[in-house]
Design an enzyme around this catalytic site. Structure first.
Site, PDB file in Angstrom:
ATOM      1  N   ASP A  58     -68.930  54.841  61.312  1.00  0.00           N
ATOM      2  CA  ASP A  58     -68.582  53.579  61.878  1.00  0.00           C
ATOM      3  C   ASP A  58     -69.247  51.969  61.153  1.00  0.00           C
ATOM      4  O   ASP A  58     -68.979  51.088  61.549  1.00  0.00           O
ATOM      5  CB  ASP A  58     -69.683  53.717  63.765  1.00  0.00           C
ATOM      6  N   GLU A  59     -70.298  52.822  60.356  1.00  0.00           N
ATOM      7  CA  GLU A  59     -70.944  50.505  59.868  1.00  0.00           C
ATOM      8  C   GLU A  59     -69.842  50.220  59.238  1.00  0.00           C
ATOM      9  O   GLU A  59     -69.649  48.975  58.593  1.00  0.00           O
ATOM     10  CB  GLU A  59     -72.193  51.236  58.830  1.00  0.00           C
ATOM     11  N   TYR A  99     -75.411  48.790  52.094  1.00  0.00           N
ATOM     12  CA  TYR A  99     -74.985  49.961  52.861  1.00  0.00           C
ATOM     13  C   TYR A  99     -73.588  50.299  52.841  1.00  0.00           C
ATOM     14  O   TYR A  99     -72.597  51.110  52.659  1.00  0.00           O
ATOM     15  CB  TYR A  99     -76.130  51.001  53.405  1.00  0.00           C
ATOM     16  N   LYS A 131     -69.834  52.050  51.392  1.00  0.00           N
ATOM     17  CA  LYS A 131     -69.163  52.995  52.116  1.00  0.00           C
ATOM     18  C   LYS A 131     -67.550  52.973  52.727  1.00  0.00           C
ATOM     19  O   LYS A 131     -67.158  53.806  52.152  1.00  0.00           O
ATOM     20  CB  LYS A 131     -69.982  53.677  53.121  1.00  0.00           C
TER      21      LYS A 131
HETATM   22  P1  NAD Z   1     -79.881  62.035  53.665  1.00  0.00           P
HETATM   23  O1  NAD Z   1     -79.949  60.560  53.095  1.00  0.00           O
HETATM   24  O2  NAD Z   1     -80.544  62.614  55.099  1.00  0.00           O
HETATM   25  O3  NAD Z   1     -79.068  62.961  52.235  1.00  0.00           O
HETATM   26  C1  NAD Z   1     -78.105  62.414  51.686  1.00  0.00           C
HETATM   27  C2  NAD Z   1     -78.131  63.748  50.394  1.00  0.00           C
HETATM   28  O4  NAD Z   1     -78.046  63.291  49.187  1.00  0.00           O
HETATM   29  C3  NAD Z   1     -80.003  64.092  50.132  1.00  0.00           C
HETATM   30  O5  NAD Z   1     -79.870  65.678  50.235  1.00  0.00           O
HETATM   31  C4  NAD Z   1     -79.448  63.609  48.375  1.00  0.00           C
HETATM   32  O6  NAD Z   1     -80.602  64.143  47.343  1.00  0.00           O
HETATM   33  C5  NAD Z   1     -78.255  63.954  48.015  1.00  0.00           C
HETATM   34  N1  NAD Z   1     -77.933  62.730  47.229  1.00  0.00           N
HETATM   35  C6  NAD Z   1     -77.985  61.203  46.796  1.00  0.00           C
HETATM   36  N2  NAD Z   1     -77.840  60.724  45.632  1.00  0.00           N
HETATM   37  C7  NAD Z   1     -76.649  61.775  45.440  1.00  0.00           C
HETATM   38  C8  NAD Z   1     -76.322  62.205  44.171  1.00  0.00           C
HETATM   39  N3  NAD Z   1     -75.890  61.080  43.826  1.00  0.00           N
HETATM   40  N4  NAD Z   1     -75.581  63.483  43.786  1.00  0.00           N
HETATM   41  C9  NAD Z   1     -75.923  64.148  44.445  1.00  0.00           C
HETATM   42  N5  NAD Z   1     -77.045  64.641  45.352  1.00  0.00           N
HETATM   43  C10 NAD Z   1     -77.134  62.920  45.500  1.00  0.00           C
HETATM   44  O7  NAD Z   1     -77.851  61.544  54.702  1.00  0.00           O
HETATM   45  P2  NAD Z   1     -77.681  61.758  55.969  1.00  0.00           P
HETATM   46  O8  NAD Z   1     -77.912  60.558  57.275  1.00  0.00           O
HETATM   47  O9  NAD Z   1     -77.277  63.395  55.852  1.00  0.00           O
HETATM   48  O10 NAD Z   1     -75.598  61.015  55.462  1.00  0.00           O
HETATM   49  C11 NAD Z   1     -75.380  62.037  54.701  1.00  0.00           C
HETATM   50  C12 NAD Z   1     -73.917  61.427  54.845  1.00  0.00           C
HETATM   51  O11 NAD Z   1     -73.281  61.457  55.895  1.00  0.00           O
HETATM   52  C13 NAD Z   1     -73.530  59.937  54.302  1.00  0.00           C
HETATM   53  O12 NAD Z   1     -72.353  60.313  53.706  1.00  0.00           O
HETATM   54  C14 NAD Z   1     -73.526  59.195  55.299  1.00  0.00           C
HETATM   55  O13 NAD Z   1     -73.524  57.993  54.528  1.00  0.00           O
HETATM   56  C15 NAD Z   1     -73.134  59.642  56.407  1.00  0.00           C
HETATM   57  N6  NAD Z   1     -73.686  59.169  57.977  1.00  0.00           N
HETATM   58  C16 NAD Z   1     -74.922  58.932  58.327  1.00  0.00           C
HETATM   59  C17 NAD Z   1     -75.090  59.097  59.324  1.00  0.00           C
HETATM   60  C18 NAD Z   1     -76.106  59.408  60.085  1.00  0.00           C
HETATM   61  O14 NAD Z   1     -77.193  58.099  60.986  1.00  0.00           O
HETATM   62  N7  NAD Z   1     -77.323  59.722  59.678  1.00  0.00           N
HETATM   63  C19 NAD Z   1     -74.404  58.760  60.090  1.00  0.00           C
HETATM   64  C20 NAD Z   1     -72.813  58.123  59.921  1.00  0.00           C
HETATM   65  C21 NAD Z   1     -72.626  58.620  58.099  1.00  0.00           C
HETATM   66  P1  TYD Z   2     -81.188  53.537  61.311  1.00  0.00           P
HETATM   67  O1  TYD Z   2     -82.039  54.880  62.051  1.00  0.00           O
HETATM   68  O2  TYD Z   2     -81.396  52.897  59.949  1.00  0.00           O
HETATM   69  O3  TYD Z   2     -79.823  53.423  61.245  1.00  0.00           O
HETATM   70  P2  TYD Z   2     -78.632  52.523  61.131  1.00  0.00           P
HETATM   71  O4  TYD Z   2     -79.164  51.313  60.110  1.00  0.00           O
HETATM   72  O5  TYD Z   2     -77.747  53.061  60.374  1.00  0.00           O
HETATM   73  O6  TYD Z   2     -78.286  51.919  62.220  1.00  0.00           O
HETATM   74  O7  TYD Z   2     -81.645  52.169  62.402  1.00  0.00           O
HETATM   75  C1  TYD Z   2     -80.880  52.203  63.446  1.00  0.00           C
HETATM   76  C2  TYD Z   2     -81.302  51.592  64.581  1.00  0.00           C
HETATM   77  O8  TYD Z   2     -82.682  51.076  64.522  1.00  0.00           O
HETATM   78  C3  TYD Z   2     -80.568  49.977  64.005  1.00  0.00           C
HETATM   79  O9  TYD Z   2     -80.654  49.151  64.692  1.00  0.00           O
HETATM   80  C4  TYD Z   2     -82.296  49.469  63.359  1.00  0.00           C
HETATM   81  C5  TYD Z   2     -83.060  49.754  64.320  1.00  0.00           C
HETATM   82  N1  TYD Z   2     -84.516  50.329  63.633  1.00  0.00           N
HETATM   83  C6  TYD Z   2     -85.529  48.985  64.299  1.00  0.00           C
HETATM   84  O10 TYD Z   2     -86.300  48.422  65.018  1.00  0.00           O
HETATM   85  N2  TYD Z   2     -86.187  49.702  63.530  1.00  0.00           N
HETATM   86  C7  TYD Z   2     -87.103  50.744  62.887  1.00  0.00           C
HETATM   87  O11 TYD Z   2     -87.862  50.941  62.242  1.00  0.00           O
HETATM   88  C8  TYD Z   2     -85.617  51.137  62.210  1.00  0.00           C
HETATM   89  C9  TYD Z   2     -85.870  52.106  60.499  1.00  0.00           C
HETATM   90  C10 TYD Z   2     -84.577  50.377  62.763  1.00  0.00           C
END
Ligand code: NAD
Ligand code: TYD
Length: 339
Positions: A124-125, A147, A151
């Site tokens: 959503d970012e 970031y 994306k």
């Molecule tokens: P994460 O950082 O926990 O995991 C990322 C994974 O990708 C890791 O296993 C890492 O080893 C692998 N990776 C990184 N670079 C690589 C490369 N060059 N080649 C192969 N593997 C590689 O991330 P996540 O939170 O599980 O997020 C997964 C996806 O979902 C991402 O695309 C992220 O942008 C998207 N996303 C995450 C959130 C969230 O809240 N975590 C929300 C919306 C979208």
């Molecule tokens: P984060 O988990 O980094 O996710 P995103 O930036 O992708 O939304 O952060 C979630 C929210 O929490 C964001 O508004 C930033 C805030 N935040 C803090 O206030 N302190 C922290 O140490 C971190 C990691 C995030």
């Protein structure tokens, strides 16, 4: 069916693999993961005992690796990414190479090998901050961090492959996930583990930024629905319908552990900090019948309990991994200069 899952050793990828294995035990799943600082192959140990799950340590920044990985496959789910906004502020080079060039390599390989279905995982970012209302899939992209810009760039590449080559990949844009196996640099697992260690939790700015929280298992169900039933070329928002300020989240966590606001340390705000994200999820609900099933409070409690029960999992990262310690020290030292 034969599917490549990139980034399967990360947070959402791990949860997705558990779900897919449970629901489709006959599928052949090839995990392609570079095992960067946030990837953890041990998450998948029990799954890797199954003959249907294959693990390749490889980097989506290498075109040949992508080509080999998609060979003979029917589908791709592309999670692999650099995922932490704060790291992208310090240095975005890996974000550009993995999130943009890596996605391009996977798209190109899948197109050339005629892989039938391609689901790209976005966020959503990419819409940027929305002061009021909710973002729809066709809204303009206004990313505010390196970031989210990386994306958004990948999303545009996906679109271009549909327009130029007729290769119609799908995209999901989900809100902030929480749940088991999340790397303890993200708000919820970082704060839970800090509280458990008796440390304060650093809230950025006034703590009133709003995120829409989704339990990772609900997101994985949405990904399953989109992957199997989504319309090629379409984008689907996936939100939890649960908007909360960071202060509200922090208080829920503190309350669970019987702590008060004295555990909060207000620190300098994140530069470019988006004030609010909010998704309109009408499309996925109407077209695919998906909606989040978990109640936020229950899912948060289950998540806290997972971090309590799996303390060695996050301690091994927080105390032993050099990539974690060096980044967190540099980052939070620079923030402790109060506003
Ligand atoms: P994460 O950082 O926990 O995991 C990322 C994974 O990708 C890791 O296993 C890492 O080893 C692998 N990776 C990184 N670079 C690589 C490369 N060059 N080649 C192969 N593997 C590689 O991330 P996540 O939170 O599980 O997020 C997964 C996806 O979902 C991402 O695309 C992220 O942008 C998207 N996303 C995450 C959130 C969230 O809240 N975590 C929300 C919306 C979208
Ligand atoms: P984060 O988990 O980094 O996710 P995103 O930036 O992708 O939304 O952060 C979630 C929210 O929490 C964001 O508004 C930033 C805030 N935040 C803090 O206030 N302190 C922290 O140490 C971190 C990691 C995030």
């Amino acid at each position: 069916m034969r599917i490549v899952v990139t980034g399967g050793a990360g947070f959402i990828g791990t949860n997705f693999l558990f779900l897919m294995h449970e629901k489709y035990p006959g599928y052949h799943i090839r995990v392609l993961d570079a095992l960067t600082y946030s990837g953890n192959k041990d998450n998948l140990l029990s799954l890797l005992e199954s003959p249907g799950i294959e693990f390749i340590r490889g980097d989506i920044r290498e075109p040949d690796t992508c080509m080999e990985a998609v060979e003979g496959m029917d589908g791709v789910v592309n999670f692999a990414a650099e995922s932490h906004v704060d790291r992208s502020i310090h240095d975005a080079s890996d974000f550009l190479s993995t999130n943009i060039a890596g996605t391009y390599n996977m798209l190109k390989a899948a197109k050339e090998r005629n892989v039938e279905r391609f689901l790209h995982i976005s966020t959503d970012e990419v819409y940027g901050s929305v002061e009021s209302g909710s973002s729809k899939e066709d809204d303009p992209l206004l990313p505010a961090s390196p970031y989210s810009a990386s994306k958004a760039s990948a999303d545009l590449l996906v679109h271009s492959f549909g327009m130029t080559f007729g290769y119609r990949a799908m995209i999901t844009r989900s809100s902030n996930n929480f749940g088991p196996y999340q790397y303890p640099e993200k708000l919820i697992p970082f704060f839970i583990s800090n509280i458990m260690e008796g440390k304060k939790v650093p809230l950025y700015g006034d703590g009133l930024n709003v995120r829409d929280w989704i339990f990772v298992k609900d997101n994985c169900e949405a990904l399953d629905a989109v992957f199997h039933k989504g319309t090629p070329g379409r984008i689907y928002n996936v939100g939890g319908g649960c908007e909360k300020t960071n202060m509200e989240i922090t208080r829920c966590l503190l309350e669970y552990f019987g702590k008060d606001d004295s555990f909060i340390e207000f620190v300098k705000d994140r530069p470019g900090h988006d004030r609010r994200y909010s998704l309109d999820c009408t499309r996925i609900t109407e077209e695919l019948g998906w909606r989040p099933e978990h109640k936020f409070e229950d899912a948060l409690t289950a998540t806290i309990e997972w971090y309590i029960d799996n303390r060695p999992w996050w301690e091994a990262i927080k105390k032993k991994r050099e990539e974690y310690i060096s980044f967190m020290e540099k980052h939070y030292d620079s923030l402790s200069l109060k506003k």
